[in-house]
Design an enzyme around this catalytic site. Structure first.
Site, short mmCIF file in Angstrom:
data_model
loop_
_atom_site.label_atom_id
_atom_site.label_comp_id
_atom_site.label_asym_id
_atom_site.label_seq_id
_atom_site.Cartn_x
_atom_site.Cartn_y
_atom_site.Cartn_z
N HIS A 1 0.83 -1.20 0.00
CA HIS A 1 0.00 0.00 0.00
C HIS A 1 0.87 1.27 0.00
O HIS A 1 0.70 2.16 -0.84
CB HIS A 1 -0.91 -0.03 1.24
CG HIS A 1 -1.82 1.15 1.37
ND1 HIS A 1 -3.12 1.14 0.95
CD2 HIS A 1 -1.62 2.40 1.88
CE1 HIS A 1 -3.68 2.32 1.19
NE2 HIS A 1 -2.79 3.11 1.75
N GLU A 2 1.80 1.31 0.93
CA GLU A 2 2.64 2.51 1.03
C GLU A 2 3.53 2.67 -0.21
O GLU A 2 3.81 3.78 -0.63
CB GLU A 2 3.48 2.48 2.31
CG GLU A 2 2.68 2.40 3.63
CD GLU A 2 1.60 3.47 3.78
OE1 GLU A 2 1.74 4.56 3.21
OE2 GLU A 2 0.60 3.19 4.47
N HIS B 1 1.72 4.66 -2.74
CA HIS B 1 1.84 6.10 -2.48
C HIS B 1 3.23 6.61 -2.89
O HIS B 1 3.37 7.64 -3.53
CB HIS B 1 1.67 6.38 -0.97
CG HIS B 1 0.25 6.32 -0.49
ND1 HIS B 1 -0.75 7.08 -1.03
CD2 HIS B 1 -0.33 5.61 0.52
CE1 HIS B 1 -1.90 6.84 -0.38
NE2 HIS B 1 -1.66 5.95 0.57
N GLU C 1 -4.71 7.95 -2.89
CA GLU C 1 -5.25 6.69 -2.36
C GLU C 1 -5.57 5.72 -3.49
O GLU C 1 -5.51 4.50 -3.30
CB GLU C 1 -6.50 7.00 -1.51
CG GLU C 1 -6.88 5.92 -0.54
CD GLU C 1 -5.87 5.70 0.61
OE1 GLU C 1 -4.96 6.53 0.80
OE2 GLU C 1 -5.99 4.67 1.30
#
Lengths: 495, 495
Positions: A265-266, A269, A295
């Site tokens: 997830h990170e 980003h 997001e």
């Protein structure tokens, strides 16, 4: 004009440098600073923050922005025009909010986070209530200060996080969620478990999780000469430029998937930030254009790629190699099903892909009513519980697992939550468009994710903040925002 | 006066905060920042540095310091008086050195370090020579700008690092070293090895070295809520206050002692900083009073405690536990003898306790002649080699292992080296005084090093910069500086 441009650019240089320092300090505080030093460092942070405020509110700088904005047509550089528009918008804060109120609010929300943390720890909403009331009251006042002909009420706050998205847009989106998704979710989650819980029984030593984290960085081409993977209480991404964007994760010995998916997830980003055009590094246009688009990248990485069968077909063997004992009785199919289980749950950050947007829906409805004054802070816990019950189908037993679970409001972030759900919806739409140009599943099966990164760079990332979320959607998908991609995707996946 | 005090204190608050940011940035650059970001962060650093210069040279601030200095007697607070004296002294830089020269020099030495690193890498003194000539020329000019009735020539630079120590004091010290120590060292190191080299054969996995590092932090009471142990290319200590002082080490799989002794050494520095009275945290008096006194603490920890037989009698078992295979054939006696071997060597930072001060002597003599102009930069390599040959008894074959080995001059640090040797001499004198109050060997045998820390806090550390090195020596030992303690200690240990 030349003079104003110079003033603007000279001041920008300082703002960037101060921003850099404050960023580094926050990074250090979250990841490494020794505990006993936090009060001391926070004092230094306050001094720098005040210096930055002085620089940003310097009448000469304000004048330069105003003059440049008035003469926008005389500027040749398209990016610079956008930057001035943003700067002009930011001026509202300085011009319309009285300085002492603004600074007092800064202190209030700093204190607020501590009070919230303690209240959560003690499951004591009453201890938090007076502070939250103050914070809500300030935000109501803020809305009044900043209202324009176009932006009224809650829209003022929503627009701060997602330009062009106000109550009208969000209502449309959340109505789709409510009408098309919510019943489907309640139906799916009413069935008995159709997955094995074997994975929850294992203990996964952190050294092994770290090894797999390093492997994942290779897989996703998260460039280690421009990034760092570290540990913090809650995973986050934090960066300054196309040459430095860092991520954290958190390891739980009894929960392998937690560090795996937070890392992916990170990275979503981080790769967005790293792939912004480097020409923006010294400008105010570096970085993701909005929380929602941000997001969308992290969710696409985490859910649409990271939780796909194709992905684990390629990478489960590596995990088996690291944890042979713990995984020997778990088949790829079981592993895949477990990570894609859908369950009614109380905690947003632990919610699965299917139920997630319903958690956000609860918060959106509450914020709308809080800011308009229709809902009082004292009635929050009751309303929270009843909305959770209605949309997610599960009622919290304590405020700790209810209204106290999230830090956002204690830091004054109203209008932030909705972008989380929007991000997933953007992701589905962007993925669909990307899949027309490249066969995403095949790319994943070929362990060639850099192709995905390259597509995203070209159609989303490189623009930084030079385009609005709506413009990015047009560039990437040639369509306006359309939540049906999201609903279709979820229904297909979870049917 | 009230007004000047306020101006001073308000400005100090800012200087502390900027200093904090610059410290954190350096820490990050050395330990964690991704490689590709270094140019970007260095740009931000430059901006902040310039801002800090503006603050420090603000005429109002300068006036406040001058007025306070003129009226020192009206101030009640003894510490504040000292602080103003220091500040007044610092003003020289701003008042006597033209701003553009000062800033240009800042850029020169930043560049200088890169050029030096490359020249060292390529063993190419000529590539470095022109830059070093510029740096030396600036320092000669700096000396002229800053000379006073009391401080002339090289003294100006020496005094910056060790107040009260000029050529007169250092000549006395280094004459003792030259006359009493040098012949002894040449004699001792002329013997054939009297120690086993078994330890150099082992491979010591880094995880184990880290485990022992954590153990050492416990042993020395280096408080983890106020400190961090991390990795960097070269070990160092770096901190801001009595609540945050961090250290680094460097791990070599084939050299166990390197990380062990660098960790102990840096803890000596760090505990000094952490044990400064906390009342100095918000003032300019926090931190070690001089490089020499600082080095005395690190050398005492490393050599006098860390290389003592008593210490390893207690802690060798732990090391055996971590590295049972690698150490199984090495007795405590062999281990002890190996870590205390004395050898003629070329590289200062690898030099042993006995020969170390001779390496410094070489540098001291060279600096004295460089600054006075008696020695030209172009003749440096030759002079270096002949002095090494004379004092250390070994002649470098290349400049890489000769004059190019140290970074200091490339950063403009002249007058710094001598403090290294002085530190060891201070350490011997302070140790001797401490040993009258507590039986140090017994304390070490009882694994009760916090008693040593407590003594050092009371007699050295707590004063921060409120006392000069000479005053500290008086407080701690009730004597003036006396290098005979040092010579005696070394002769006793290495006879």
């Amino acid at each position: 004009m030349e003079n104003y441009i110079n003033i603007y650019k000279e001041t920008r240089k300082k703002i960037k440098a101060y921003g850099y320092m404050m960023w580094l300090m926050s990074w250090d505080r979250e990841t490494e600073a020794p505990k006993a030093s936090l009060a001391y460092s926070s004092k230094q942070f306050g001094v720098i923050q005040e210096e930055l405020y002085k620089i940003e509110s310097d009448p000469k700088f304000v004048e330069a922005i105003e003059k440049l904005y008035e003469n926008l047509n005389e500027l040749d550089d398209q990016d610079f025009k956008v930057e001035i528009k943003h700067a002009y918008k930011e001026l509202r804060m300085i011009k319309k909010v009285p300085k002492d109120e603004y600074l007092a609010y800064g202190k209030l929300i700093q204190k607020g986070s501590h009070i919230w943390a303690e209240a959560k720890e003690n499951n004591d909403f009453e201890a938090y209530r007076p502070t939250l009331e103050e914070i809500v009251a300030f935000n109501q006042k803020l809305v009044k200060y900043l209202e324009t002909d176009e932006l009224k009420g809650y829209d003022v706050l929503l627009d701060m996080y997602e330009e062009g998205f106000g109550v009208k847009e969000y209502d449309l989106f959340f109505n789709t969620v409510k009408e098309e998704l919510a019943p489907f979710v309640l139906e799916v989650t009413s069935h008995k478990d159709r997955f094995s819980r074997k994975l929850t029984k294992g203990i996964f030593p952190i050294a092994g999780q770290k090894e797999f984290g390093n492997y994942l960085m290779e897989v996703f081409n998260y460039d280690q000469t421009k990034g760092v993977l570290k540990e913090s209480a809650h995973p986050f991404t934090s960066g300054t430029s196309s040459v430095d964007t860092r991520i954290t994760t958190h390891y739980h010995e009894d929960n392998l998937l937690s560090s795996v998916f937070s890392t992916i997830h990170e990275m979503g980003h981080a790769i967005y930030e790293l792939q912004c055009d480097e020409k923006y590094d010294d400008t105010m246009l570096h970085g993701g254009t909005s929380l929602g688009i941000h997001e969308s990248e992290s969710r696409m990485f985490e859910n649409m790629i990271g939780r796909s069968y194709a992905f684990w077909k390629v990478h489960y063997p590596k995990l088996l190699e690291i944890f042979p004992k713990q995984l020997k009785n778990i088949t790829l199919e079981e592993f895949y099903k477990f990570m894609n289980r859908a369950e009614r749950s109380l905690i947003r950050i632990e919610a699965d892909e299917l139920t997630y947007s319903l958690h956000v829906l609860v918060r959106y409805e509450i914020e709308k009513q809080l800011i308009s004054g229709k809902l009082k802070v004292k009635d929050l816990p009751k309303r929270w519980n009843s909305l959770m019950s209605k949309y997610v189908g599960k009622r919290p037993k304590t405020d700790k697992e209810g209204v106290l679970q999230d830090i956002h409001w204690s830091g004054g972030s109203f209008g932030y939550f909705p972008t989380y759900a929007l991000g997933s919806a953007y992701a589905a739409q962007i993925y669909q468009a990307m899949n027309k140009d490249i066969n995403v599943e095949e790319v994943v099966l070929n362990n060639d994710i850099k192709q995905i990164n390259a597509w995203l760079k070209e159609h989303v990332h490189k623009f930084g903040q030079s385009k609005t979320p709506k413009e990015i959607l047009q560039i990437a998908t040639h369509e306006d925002f359309d939540p049906s991609y999201y609903v279709d995707y979820l229904k297909r996946k979870f049917s």
